[in-house]
Design a protein around this motif. Structure first.
Motif, short mmCIF file in Angstrom:
data_model
loop_
_atom_site.label_atom_id
_atom_site.label_comp_id
_atom_site.label_asym_id
_atom_site.label_seq_id
_atom_site.Cartn_x
_atom_site.Cartn_y
_atom_site.Cartn_z
N HIS A 255 0.86 -1.17 0.00
CA HIS A 255 0.00 0.00 0.00
C HIS A 255 0.90 1.23 0.00
O HIS A 255 1.81 1.33 0.82
N VAL A 256 0.64 2.16 -0.91
CA VAL A 256 1.48 3.35 -1.05
C VAL A 256 0.74 4.56 -0.50
O VAL A 256 -0.40 4.83 -0.89
N LEU A 257 1.38 5.26 0.43
CA LEU A 257 0.80 6.47 1.03
C LEU A 257 1.50 7.68 0.41
O LEU A 257 2.71 7.85 0.57
N ARG A 258 0.71 8.50 -0.28
CA ARG A 258 1.25 9.68 -0.95
C ARG A 258 0.63 10.94 -0.34
O ARG A 258 -0.44 10.90 0.25
N GLY A 259 1.32 12.04 -0.51
CA GLY A 259 0.82 13.31 0.00
C GLY A 259 1.91 14.32 0.25
O GLY A 259 1.80 15.47 -0.19
N PRO A 260 2.99 13.94 0.94
CA PRO A 260 4.07 14.90 1.18
C PRO A 260 4.74 15.36 -0.12
O PRO A 260 4.83 14.60 -1.10
N ASP A 261 5.20 16.59 -0.14
CA ASP A 261 5.94 17.13 -1.28
C ASP A 261 7.44 17.13 -1.03
O ASP A 261 8.19 17.72 -1.80
N TYR A 262 7.87 16.49 0.06
CA TYR A 262 9.28 16.48 0.43
C TYR A 262 9.71 15.06 0.80
O TYR A 262 8.88 14.17 0.97
N TRP A 263 11.01 14.88 0.93
CA TRP A 263 11.55 13.59 1.34
C TRP A 263 10.94 13.16 2.68
O TRP A 263 10.91 13.95 3.63
N VAL A 264 10.52 11.92 2.78
CA VAL A 264 10.04 11.40 4.05
C VAL A 264 11.24 10.84 4.80
O VAL A 264 11.87 9.88 4.35
N PHE A 265 11.54 11.44 5.95
CA PHE A 265 12.75 11.09 6.69
C PHE A 265 12.53 9.99 7.72
O PHE A 265 13.35 9.09 7.85
#
Length: 404
Positions: free
Chosen positions: A176-186
């Motif tokens: 399952h892919v969670l999308r939304g942030p416009d930046y690197w997920v740290f």
């Protein structure tokens, strides 16, 4: 020299237990490729994993022997991942509450490794063999965490601006892919009841909360000014979410949020003297599985805050080899820190006996939300304690280098 947090003085301890040195130390301090980006203890505390730089991961039995602390003399396993290792996660693991109420089949102990090319390797700890390779991320995998309910659910955070949820029990299943942030997920963290995922991005002044049950976005925890988000972690009962962040010109912040109500409960700040230093960026934090201790690491020192007593109980020596990660042993008593030069240091954690009041709060808060607690017919003082509203709203951390 001393440090203070909320007015409580702490003498400088000398609690370094052991140090692991890489077999091939860097020729120059700070040279790329040698960093220890992740350190982890297994859920039962019997293994320690160390990303020792240059694409290698060392698996060691815990506790260490004297031979283990000398480079190249360990009899344990060395995993050659052939890529820079950013993240490690042992799994599956089972929380105490789930273990008491569920009869699950024991899984073999696994070690998931997040690599620079976006690949996740899953190794079998007992044999040192590669079990499965997970592909899909298009950029480095910066963080990994297994669900604490004993399942084979793995969550990964990547610079490709997504989180992915993998079910390792289903061979070949798409994540399952969670999308939304416009930046690197740290960084990402899973609540102790395995219902919520928290994630932070490098340049996004928001914390993202996702449902691990429906794989959907839930809410933001929003800041009112620009900052770089560094790390996040849930407390033992899931009622607190700690967030580490910093700004290059104004220092760092350590915030405790109520993840249910999106209320900021308290904030610890860097002292004004050090706020303009470039080497004090907060890099990692971790809640202890024993008591209400919160460890946080910048490039100079490791500090451990006893939240319940509002007291700094550990402030390690400031060192040139800046630390970038930290991890508690699951039984308490020890914390490991990884350094930019590939070394690992093990520090003694003060053994504090949690109060009966605190243990009762953990048992209650693990099962019910803040809203449910507030609906109980209890005296205001007890409600404040159960919802962590009794802790100070703001404090300044003074460093021992300047504030004496």
């Amino acid at each position: 020299m001393c440090s203070s947090l909320g007015g409580c003085a702490v003498k400088e301890p000398h609690d370094l237990i052991a140090e692991l040195k890489p077999a091939h130390p860097p020729r120059l301090y700070g040279s790329a490729g040698c960093e220890t980006w992740s350190v982890r203890f297994s859920p039962d505390g019997s293994y320690f994993a160390w990303s020792m730089g240059h694409g290698f991961v060392k698996l060691l039995s815990w506790p260490l022997t004297s031979e283990d602390t000398e480079a190249g003399r360990s009899e344990e396993k060395t995993l050659n991942c052939r890529q820079t290792v950013w993240a490690l996660a042992f799994g599956p693991c089972m929380s105490t509450q789930d273990a008491l109420h569920q009869n699950r089949r024991d899984h073999e102990l696994l070690l998931a490794i997040g690599l620079n090319n976006g690949v996740i390797q899953v190794w079998v700890v007992s044999t040192g063999n590669l079990r499965v390779t997970l592909t899909g991320h298009q950029a480095p995998v910066r963080d990994l965490v297994f669900a604490p309910n004993g399942s084979l659910t793995l969550v990964s955070a990547s610079r490709d601006k997504t989180l992915r949820i993998w079910d390792l029990a289903k061979k070949g299943a798409s994540p399952h892919v969670l999308r939304g942030p416009d930046y690197w997920v740290f960084r990402c963290s899973i609540s102790p009841d395995s219902s919520v995922i928290a994630s932070v991005c490098n340049l996004d002044s928001k914390v993202y909360l996702w449902s691990l049950r429906s794989y959907t976005f839930m809410r933001h925890l929003t800041y009112d000014h620009e900052r770089t988000m560094a790390s996040c972690d849930f407390s033992q009962d899931g009622a607190l979410l700690a967030i580490a962040s910093y700004h290059s010109t104004t220092g760092w912040w350590l915030d405790l949020w109520d993840p249910y109500t999106a209320v900021l409960l308290t904030r610890a700040e860097d002292c004004e003297v050090c706020a303009y230093r470039s080497d004090n960026l907060l890099t990692s934090l971790s809640f202890s599985p024993v008591g209400l201790l919160l460890a946080f690491k910048d490039y100079r020192a490791l500090r451990i805050w006893d939240v319940e007593r509002d007291k700094l109980v550990t402030d390690t020596d400031h060192n040139r080899a800046g630390g970038v990660c930290c991890a508690f042993h699951p039984h308490g008593g020890v914390i490991a820190t990884g350094c930019r030069d590939g070394h690992v240091k093990f520090w003694r954690v003060p053994r504090l006996v949690p109060s009966l009041k605190h243990l009762s709060r953990i048992a209650l808060r693990f099962s019910i939300s803040t809203y449910q607690v507030e609906a109980l017919p209890l005296p205001p003082k007890i409600l404040e304690y159960l919802t962590y509203r009794d802790i100070p709203k703001q404090k300044t951390l003074y460093c021992k280098e300047h504030c004496r």
